[in-house]
Design a protein around this motif. Structure first.
Motif, mmCIF file in Angstrom:
data_model
loop_
_atom_site.group_PDB
_atom_site.id
_atom_site.type_symbol
_atom_site.label_atom_id
_atom_site.label_comp_id
_atom_site.label_asym_id
_atom_site.label_seq_id
_atom_site.Cartn_x
_atom_site.Cartn_y
_atom_site.Cartn_z
ATOM 1 N N UNK A 37 0.821 -1.213 0.000
ATOM 2 C CA UNK A 37 0.000 0.000 0.000
ATOM 3 C C UNK A 37 0.850 1.257 0.000
ATOM 4 N N UNK A 38 1.953 1.229 0.777
ATOM 5 C CA UNK A 38 2.865 2.391 0.803
ATOM 6 C C UNK A 38 3.510 2.596 -0.564
ATOM 7 N N UNK A 39 3.901 1.495 -1.212
ATOM 8 C CA UNK A 39 4.500 1.589 -2.545
ATOM 9 C C UNK A 39 3.499 2.173 -3.544
ATOM 10 N N UNK A 42 3.219 5.824 -2.873
ATOM 11 C CA UNK A 42 4.450 6.508 -3.258
ATOM 12 C C UNK A 42 4.494 6.724 -4.770
ATOM 13 N N UNK A 43 4.177 5.674 -5.522
ATOM 14 C CA UNK A 43 4.181 5.796 -6.988
ATOM 15 C C UNK A 43 3.134 6.800 -7.451
ATOM 16 N N UNK A 48 1.707 11.990 -9.649
ATOM 17 C CA UNK A 48 0.873 13.189 -9.530
ATOM 18 C C UNK A 48 1.726 14.456 -9.561
ATOM 19 N N UNK A 49 2.888 14.401 -8.892
ATOM 20 C CA UNK A 49 3.777 15.573 -8.896
ATOM 21 C C UNK A 49 4.323 15.859 -10.287
ATOM 22 N N UNK A 58 -3.475 5.445 -12.586
ATOM 23 C CA UNK A 58 -4.295 4.390 -11.996
ATOM 24 C C UNK A 58 -3.870 3.005 -12.442
ATOM 25 N N UNK A 59 -3.527 2.868 -13.724
ATOM 26 C CA UNK A 59 -3.131 1.561 -14.243
ATOM 27 C C UNK A 59 -1.795 1.122 -13.653
ATOM 28 N N UNK A 60 -0.810 2.033 -13.615
ATOM 29 C CA UNK A 60 0.526 1.685 -13.126
ATOM 30 C C UNK A 60 0.504 1.364 -11.634
ATOM 31 N N UNK A 61 -0.207 2.162 -10.834
ATOM 32 C CA UNK A 61 -0.262 1.900 -9.394
ATOM 33 C C UNK A 61 -0.957 0.576 -9.094
ATOM 34 N N UNK A 62 -2.000 0.271 -9.846
ATOM 35 C CA UNK A 62 -2.676 -1.015 -9.671
ATOM 36 C C UNK A 62 -1.747 -2.165 -10.026
#
Length: 278
Positions: A37-39, A42-43, A48-49, A58-62
């Motif tokens: 969840x932290x990873x 973080x991603x 976002x920045x 959304x796709x990459x974090x999932x």
């Protein structure tokens, strides 16, 4: 008594040995889930920045979260002394029915993953677009590895498998900056056509949301059974579509009442014949 003592000692030894392994495996799962969840956060924060498109974010974090969790599960199984290759072999030998079920499930998951990847590459829509597809419509909230989440106009959430979207027609209402509002306005046959067209033109001119280019179109579209139907076509920004649609419809009725232009409703002439009997 000696035999009983050996049994108790054996049970204690097994409990200590495997109990510690079970506790360690559970700890790996709990800590691993927290780290995953932290990873993911973080991603997402990094992307976002950098103002990365929310669709890709959304796709990459999932993808990162599921990959991390798969590693954690394998690590927990290894802590229990289960070799993953042996584990897969056991599952394969569990029976033809179970194997077919797992195969079908994996096939659906892989097709959804492939469809999600294709949507990221070809971008038929992005987060924030209003689309229609797979029999549903709504605003795209997020695109994940296997599913796409839509929010309907009445604030319901619809989760659609990616494969269903890719295998169906997709209508993207937000793909262009402008849309055309199409209205059909009926006027009575005794109305002056020139007068009606002028009133409709004034209604559109008074609405600042109606664009001058392309120019609005007002024309006689049909001589219907009980009315002259005028076609009214006006270009607006996509975000103004429904506001203009509803407001112009209301203004047509109000202005027609002021100008004495009748809006007919279907009528029927009934002829009664009296039969004379001898």
């Amino acid at each position: 008594m000696e035999g009983t003592g050996k049994i108790v000692e054996l049970v204690q030894t097994v409990a200590v040995e495997y109990g510690l392994k079970v506790v360690a495996a559970i700890a790996i799962l709990v800590v691993g889930r927290i780290l995953a969840g932290c990873l993911k956060r973080l991603i997402q924060g990094m992307m976002d920045r950098r103002s990365v498109d929310p669709t890709i974010t959304g796709f990459v974090t999932s993808l990162a979260y599921i990959g991390m969790m798969a590693f954690v599960v394998l690590a927990a199984l290894g802590q229990l002394g289960i070799q993953t290759t042996s584990f897969i072999a056991i599952l394969g030998a569990a029976g033809l029915a179970i194997g077919l079920a797992i195969g079908l499930a994996l096939q659906g998951s892989l097709s959804n993953f492939a469809a999600g990847f294709l949507m990221i590459v070809f971008r038929p829509f992005k987060v924030g677009d209003f689309i229609e597809g797979a029999g549903v419509s709504g605003t795209v909230e997020k695109i994940e590895m296997f599913t796409t989440t839509l929010r309907t106009g009445d604030n319901k959430i619809i989760i659609v498998p990616n494969a269903r979207l890719c295998n169906d027609n997709i209508v993207n209402y937000s793909a262009r900056e402008t849309r055309r509002v199409d209205l059909t306005v009926g006027a009575a046959y005794d109305a002056d056509i020139v007068h009606v067209k002028r009133v409709l033109e004034e209604i559109l001119q008074e609405d600042g949301r109606v664009l001058d280019d392309p120019a609005p179109l007002i024309a006689v579209g049909e001589l219907a059974d009980s009315s002259i139907n005028f076609v009214v076509r006006a270009w607006v920004k996509s975000s103004d579509y429904w506001g203009v649609f509803f407001d112009v419809t209301e203004k047509v009725k109000l202005r027609f009442d002021q100008e004495g232009i009748g809006i007919p409703y279907p009528t029927r002439d009934i002829h009664v014949y009296e039969e004379k009997r001898a």
